[in-house]
Write a protein that holds these residues in place. Structure first.
Motif, PDB file in Angstrom:
ATOM      1  N   THR A 288      35.342  40.869   7.358  1.00 60.29           N
ATOM      2  CA  THR A 288      36.268  40.410   8.392  1.00 60.29           C
ATOM      3  C   THR A 288      37.062  39.208   7.913  1.00 60.29           C
ATOM      4  OG1 THR A 288      34.708  41.195  10.050  1.00 60.29           O
ATOM      5  CG2 THR A 288      36.438  39.697  10.800  1.00 60.29           C
ATOM      6  N   ASN A 289      38.391  39.321   8.037  1.00 59.31           N
ATOM      7  CA  ASN A 289      39.291  38.252   7.633  1.00 59.31           C
ATOM      8  C   ASN A 289      39.702  37.369   8.806  1.00 59.31           C
ATOM      9  OD1 ASN A 289      39.494  39.362   4.957  1.00 59.31           O
ATOM     10  ND2 ASN A 289      40.824  40.915   5.831  1.00 59.31           N
ATOM     11  N   LYS A 290      39.808  37.959   9.992  1.00 60.09           N
ATOM     12  CA  LYS A 290      40.326  37.201  11.134  1.00 60.09           C
ATOM     13  C   LYS A 290      39.759  37.763  12.429  1.00 60.09           C
ATOM     14  CE  LYS A 290      44.628  35.631  13.173  1.00 60.09           C
ATOM     15  NZ  LYS A 290      46.071  35.520  13.010  1.00 60.09           N
ATOM     16  N   ILE A 291      39.416  36.851  13.341  1.00 58.12           N
ATOM     17  CA  ILE A 291      39.062  37.208  14.713  1.00 58.12           C
ATOM     18  C   ILE A 291      39.719  36.176  15.618  1.00 58.12           C
ATOM     19  CG2 ILE A 291      37.251  37.385  16.453  1.00 58.12           C
ATOM     20  CD1 ILE A 291      35.308  38.219  14.278  1.00 58.12           C
ATOM     21  N   TYR A 292      40.426  36.662  16.623  1.00 53.90           N
ATOM     22  CA  TYR A 292      41.025  35.776  17.624  1.00 53.90           C
ATOM     23  C   TYR A 292      40.864  36.441  18.978  1.00 53.90           C
ATOM     24  CZ  TYR A 292      44.457  33.401  20.511  1.00 53.90           C
ATOM     25  OH  TYR A 292      45.054  32.722  21.534  1.00 53.90           O
ATOM     26  N   PHE A 293      40.381  35.663  19.962  1.00 52.26           N
ATOM     27  CA  PHE A 293      40.272  36.182  21.320  1.00 52.26           C
ATOM     28  C   PHE A 293      40.641  35.101  22.312  1.00 52.26           C
ATOM     29  CE2 PHE A 293      39.146  38.685  24.806  1.00 52.26           C
ATOM     30  CZ  PHE A 293      38.427  37.911  25.691  1.00 52.26           C
ATOM     31  N   ASP A 294      41.421  35.478  23.313  1.00 49.52           N
ATOM     32  CA  ASP A 294      41.773  34.557  24.385  1.00 49.52           C
ATOM     33  C   ASP A 294      41.926  35.354  25.672  1.00 49.52           C
ATOM     34  OD1 ASP A 294      42.645  31.958  25.468  1.00 49.52           O
ATOM     35  OD2 ASP A 294      44.571  32.973  25.709  1.00 49.52           O
ATOM     36  N   TRP A 295      41.327  34.851  26.745  1.00 47.30           N
ATOM     37  CA  TRP A 295      41.478  35.454  28.071  1.00 47.30           C
ATOM     38  C   TRP A 295      41.842  34.337  29.041  1.00 47.30           C
ATOM     39  CZ3 TRP A 295      42.255  39.971  30.266  1.00 47.30           C
ATOM     40  CH2 TRP A 295      42.116  40.091  31.641  1.00 47.30           C
ATOM     41  N   ASP A 296      43.003  34.452  29.672  1.00 51.18           N
ATOM     42  CA  ASP A 296      43.478  33.477  30.640  1.00 51.18           C
ATOM     43  C   ASP A 296      43.020  33.943  32.025  1.00 51.18           C
ATOM     44  OD1 ASP A 296      45.043  32.100  32.598  1.00 51.18           O
ATOM     45  OD2 ASP A 296      46.535  31.640  31.058  1.00 51.18           O
ATOM     46  N   LYS A 297      42.029  33.255  32.595  1.00 55.42           N
ATOM     47  CA  LYS A 297      41.454  33.674  33.878  1.00 55.42           C
ATOM     48  C   LYS A 297      42.460  33.596  35.009  1.00 55.42           C
ATOM     49  CE  LYS A 297      36.662  32.731  32.814  1.00 55.42           C
ATOM     50  NZ  LYS A 297      35.417  32.098  33.192  1.00 55.42           N
TER      51      LYS A 297
ATOM     52  N   LEU B 277      31.775  42.582  13.680  1.00 53.79           N
ATOM     53  CA  LEU B 277      32.717  41.801  12.887  1.00 53.79           C
ATOM     54  C   LEU B 277      32.416  40.323  13.062  1.00 53.79           C
ATOM     55  CD1 LEU B 277      35.931  43.694  14.020  1.00 53.79           C
ATOM     56  CD2 LEU B 277      34.777  43.951  11.827  1.00 53.79           C
ATOM     57  N   GLN B 278      32.353  39.609  11.954  1.00 62.87           N
ATOM     58  CA  GLN B 278      32.127  38.167  11.974  1.00 62.87           C
ATOM     59  C   GLN B 278      32.949  37.584  10.825  1.00 62.87           C
ATOM     60  OE1 GLN B 278      27.994  37.206  12.079  1.00 62.87           O
ATOM     61  NE2 GLN B 278      28.369  35.014  12.223  1.00 62.87           N
ATOM     62  N   LYS B 279      33.845  36.666  11.132  1.00 61.63           N
ATOM     63  CA  LYS B 279      34.787  36.145  10.137  1.00 61.63           C
ATOM     64  C   LYS B 279      34.066  35.616   8.900  1.00 61.63           C
ATOM     65  CE  LYS B 279      38.676  33.135   9.378  1.00 61.63           C
ATOM     66  NZ  LYS B 279      39.539  32.101   9.863  1.00 61.63           N
ATOM     67  N   GLY B 280      34.547  36.102   7.732  1.00 58.68           N
ATOM     68  CA  GLY B 280      34.011  35.640   6.461  1.00 58.68           C
ATOM     69  C   GLY B 280      32.676  36.231   6.079  1.00 58.68           C
ATOM     70  N   VAL B 281      32.192  37.201   6.856  1.00 58.32           N
ATOM     71  CA  VAL B 281      30.869  37.785   6.605  1.00 58.32           C
ATOM     72  C   VAL B 281      31.009  39.292   6.421  1.00 58.32           C
ATOM     73  CG1 VAL B 281      28.572  38.172   7.586  1.00 58.32           C
ATOM     74  CG2 VAL B 281      29.749  36.004   8.005  1.00 58.32           C
ATOM     75  N   LYS B 282      30.356  39.839   5.393  1.00 60.56           N
ATOM     76  CA  LYS B 282      30.311  41.295   5.224  1.00 60.56           C
ATOM     77  C   LYS B 282      29.218  41.841   6.130  1.00 60.56           C
ATOM     78  CE  LYS B 282      32.262  42.070   0.695  1.00 60.56           C
ATOM     79  NZ  LYS B 282      32.081  42.620  -0.644  1.00 60.56           N
ATOM     80  N   THR B 283      29.583  42.808   6.941  1.00 60.89           N
ATOM     81  CA  THR B 283      28.632  43.411   7.867  1.00 60.89           C
ATOM     82  C   THR B 283      28.579  44.920   7.631  1.00 60.89           C
ATOM     83  OG1 THR B 283      30.372  43.564   9.551  1.00 60.89           O
ATOM     84  CG2 THR B 283      28.931  41.640   9.651  1.00 60.89           C
TER      85      THR B 283
END
Length: 159
Positions: free
Chosen positions: A111-120, A88-94
């Motif tokens: 892909t319309n949206k990708i969000y990732f966050d990791w608080d160490k 998945l890559q935002k804005g790209v057809k895969t």
């Protein structure tokens, strides 16, 4: 523990055991279905990428899941009762693939949206992505997956 990724084995040594709350929303033909699962797995970082691994048990059998997050891209690998591999890559057809007991099917994902966050510090995070899924050049649904990740102190050995 070794995780198999295609024919490449990855050695995990510095991982965080996590509890995963996965919410999936599927919109098809004007109707929406929601699914939730809670699983246990691992979070770790390797060579500049982040990984989430966990196992699902379905009516069809077990599925091992590996999610690789790097450079605003998410790679999903599922092996077991079903086999899937897609990026998945935002804005790209895969392109990807889906395989079960009935055969193998090519997939196209927008892909319309990708969000990732990791608080160490807090040892918790979130992964969210949304995509349109195409099979045989027809949209079969819009999928939104939200993973809530949190360090789990009392985790079983299988993770």
């Amino acid at each position: 523990m070794n995780l198999r990724q295609g024919s490449v084995f990855m050695e995990n040594t510095g991982f965080t055991p996590i509890k995963i709350h996965l919410h999936t929303e599927i919109s098809q033909d004007g109707e929406t279905e929601n699914f939730e699962i809670i699983s246990f797995g691992r979070y770790y970082e390797k060579n500049g990428s982040q990984f989430i691994t966990y196992e699902e048990v379905t009516e069809s059998g077990k599925i091992k899941n590996v999610i690789k997050i790097s450079n605003n891209q998410v790679l999903i690998m599922r092996n077991g009762a079903i086999n899937m591999r897609f990026s998945l890559q935002k804005g790209v057809k895969t392109e990807g693939s889906f395989e079960n007991q009935y055969g193998s099917f090519p997939l196209i994902l927008n892909t319309n949206k990708i969000y990732f966050d990791w608080d160490k510090e807090r040892q918790e995070g979130e992964l969210l992505f949304s995509y349109e899924l195409y099979m045989q050049h027809e949209v079969v649904g819009i999928y939104t997956l939200s993973f809530q990740l949190k360090k789990e102190e009392t985790i079983n050995e299988y993770c």
